[in-house]
Each structure stands twice: as C-alpha cells, then as structure tokens.
Design a protein around this motif. Sequence first.
Motif, mmCIF file in Angstrom:
data_model
loop_
_atom_site.group_PDB
_atom_site.id
_atom_site.type_symbol
_atom_site.label_atom_id
_atom_site.label_comp_id
_atom_site.label_asym_id
_atom_site.label_seq_id
_atom_site.Cartn_x
_atom_site.Cartn_y
_atom_site.Cartn_z
ATOM 1 N N ILE A 108 -74.005 16.183 52.510
ATOM 2 C CA ILE A 108 -74.867 17.156 52.273
ATOM 3 C C ILE A 108 -74.902 18.505 52.983
ATOM 4 N N PRO A 109 -74.524 19.486 52.257
ATOM 5 C CA PRO A 109 -74.519 21.002 52.897
ATOM 6 C C PRO A 109 -75.771 21.173 53.641
ATOM 7 N N VAL A 110 -75.813 21.511 55.155
ATOM 8 C CA VAL A 110 -77.036 21.825 55.859
ATOM 9 C C VAL A 110 -77.161 23.591 55.683
ATOM 10 N N GLY A 111 -76.101 24.044 56.399
ATOM 11 C CA GLY A 111 -76.119 25.562 56.544
ATOM 12 C C GLY A 111 -75.033 26.226 57.283
ATOM 13 N N LYS A 112 -74.956 27.365 57.438
ATOM 14 C CA LYS A 112 -74.091 28.079 58.328
ATOM 15 C C LYS A 112 -74.792 28.961 59.213
ATOM 16 N N VAL A 113 -74.313 29.042 60.620
ATOM 17 C CA VAL A 113 -74.698 29.909 61.363
ATOM 18 C C VAL A 113 -73.346 30.343 62.051
ATOM 19 N N SER A 114 -73.670 31.760 62.706
ATOM 20 C CA SER A 114 -72.595 32.481 63.306
ATOM 21 C C SER A 114 -72.656 32.246 64.742
ATOM 22 N N VAL A 115 -71.593 31.508 65.418
ATOM 23 C CA VAL A 115 -71.545 31.513 66.843
ATOM 24 C C VAL A 115 -70.966 32.556 67.363
ATOM 25 N N THR A 116 -71.464 33.532 68.120
ATOM 26 C CA THR A 116 -71.120 34.795 68.786
ATOM 27 C C THR A 116 -70.357 34.701 70.048
ATOM 28 N N GLU A 117 -70.764 33.514 70.957
ATOM 29 C CA GLU A 117 -70.344 33.257 71.933
ATOM 30 C C GLU A 117 -69.851 31.764 72.284
ATOM 31 N N PRO A 118 -68.867 31.472 72.662
ATOM 32 C CA PRO A 118 -68.641 29.877 72.508
ATOM 33 C C PRO A 118 -69.540 29.163 73.572
ATOM 34 N N GLY A 119 -69.843 28.044 73.469
ATOM 35 C CA GLY A 119 -70.735 27.282 74.342
ATOM 36 C C GLY A 119 -71.442 25.952 73.792
ATOM 37 N N TYR A 120 -72.520 25.477 74.324
ATOM 38 C CA TYR A 120 -73.014 24.285 73.730
ATOM 39 C C TYR A 120 -73.792 24.481 72.382
ATOM 40 N N ILE A 121 -73.931 23.796 71.545
ATOM 41 C CA ILE A 121 -74.522 23.758 70.036
ATOM 42 C C ILE A 121 -75.621 22.529 70.080
ATOM 43 N N ARG A 122 -76.783 22.751 69.943
ATOM 44 C CA ARG A 122 -77.482 21.615 70.004
ATOM 45 C C ARG A 122 -77.956 21.505 68.509
ATOM 46 N N VAL A 123 -78.088 20.103 68.147
ATOM 47 C CA VAL A 123 -78.341 19.767 66.657
ATOM 48 C C VAL A 123 -79.551 18.908 66.514
ATOM 49 N N ASP A 124 -80.730 19.374 66.149
ATOM 50 C CA ASP A 124 -81.818 18.642 66.061
ATOM 51 C C ASP A 124 -82.353 18.283 64.527
ATOM 52 N N LEU A 125 -82.504 16.846 64.394
ATOM 53 C CA LEU A 125 -83.067 16.470 62.979
ATOM 54 C C LEU A 125 -84.303 16.120 63.354
ATOM 55 N N GLN A 126 -85.403 16.207 62.176
ATOM 56 C CA GLN A 126 -86.725 15.841 62.471
ATOM 57 C C GLN A 126 -86.972 15.581 60.872
ATOM 58 N N GLY A 127 -87.378 14.444 60.620
ATOM 59 C CA GLY A 127 -88.048 13.835 59.208
ATOM 60 C C GLY A 127 -89.380 14.858 59.032
ATOM 61 N N GLU A 128 -89.479 15.426 57.719
ATOM 62 C CA GLU A 128 -90.651 16.088 57.102
ATOM 63 C C GLU A 128 -91.421 15.491 56.464
ATOM 64 N N GLU A 129 -90.871 15.070 55.441
ATOM 65 C CA GLU A 129 -91.608 14.376 54.369
ATOM 66 C C GLU A 129 -90.709 13.400 53.672
ATOM 67 N N LYS A 130 -91.449 11.993 53.204
ATOM 68 C CA LYS A 130 -90.805 11.140 52.703
ATOM 69 C C LYS A 130 -91.523 10.364 51.455
ATOM 70 N N GLU A 131 -91.069 10.000 50.319
ATOM 71 C CA GLU A 131 -91.749 9.207 49.351
ATOM 72 C C GLU A 131 -91.837 7.950 49.722
#
Length: 163
Positions: A108-131
């Motif tokens: 599933i594609p999430v999205g794209k960001v532009s990394v202007t300077e190398p370094g640490y990238i944090r990815v957070d996942l949080q559930g919002e809605e569920k059936e």
Amino acid sequence: MEIKHTHPKSKSPDERAAQLKDIRNACIALLMAQKKTAGKESAKVSTDGIKSWTGTDAVLSAWFKTCQPGDLNLFLKGKAADGPSTVKVTFGGKSFTVKVTEAEETVIPVGKVSVTEPGYIRVDLQGEEKEGAQFANISELLIDGPAAQEPLYFVRNFEPYWG
C-alpha cells in the motif's frame, strides 16, 4: 503491487529486493525496541510484524538513517485484519492517512517526502478508525527513492533488539 526502483538503474531486482527485506527486518526490530512507543498493550509486534492492534493509543515507531538527500517513498505491506481500517502514518514531518481494505496481503503506497539533509527518519503508525475489532496487520515497511540508497543505517539482522 510491485515496487519498482527507479534510481539508480544499476541495481538488479534481486539486489533491491534484498535491500527492502533488510529494511523490513530493521523496521520490525526498531518497532520492538522503540522505548517511547505509546499504548504498548494495544498492539503486538513480532518478527511477523504488527498484529492484534486494537487501540488508538498505540503509536508504533521505527527509525532508520539515510545518507543521501532526495525523495523518499514509503509503503506498507499488510492486510485488513478484521475489516477495513484507517492508519495515520507520520514520517519526514508529514502525516498521511492510509486505508487498508484488502483481506489479502498487499503493498500500500503511503506517500513521498523530500529529504533535504541526510539523517534519522522516524516513522510513526497510529490506528485511527476500524470496522472490526482490530486495525490492519502490517508485515513490512518498505522505502524507495533516491534517499533510500546505501548506505542506510538500521538493524540488518532481526533479533529482539535494544540499543
């Protein structure tokens, strides 16, 4: 869905697949190790990924370090565990809403960001809605793009990790 690597062209599909698998293992290891993850009782993380994810209070985090500037694309590999669910994914200073609807595992594609300077990238996942009773089962985090080129820093061999 197939993830195609577009930069640099010199990497073979097998090399790219191995790199994405390494990143998956690193992200799972980091998800398990992340000390500040909130709502830990509301989700279970193992070598199989995120499962039994029931609470909106669970914020699951992973880190990796890039050494190249450029675009960075993020994908989730997962499936609807108990009906469709919506997951908020935050990385590179942007938040994306991802709807997981397929009962079979898919990328599933999430999205794209532009990394202007190398370094640490944090990815957070949080559930919002569920059936259903739980949010999506997420087995892999995948990255691609110019900023995802080696060298990348992450845990390459999964073991329960703390560091």
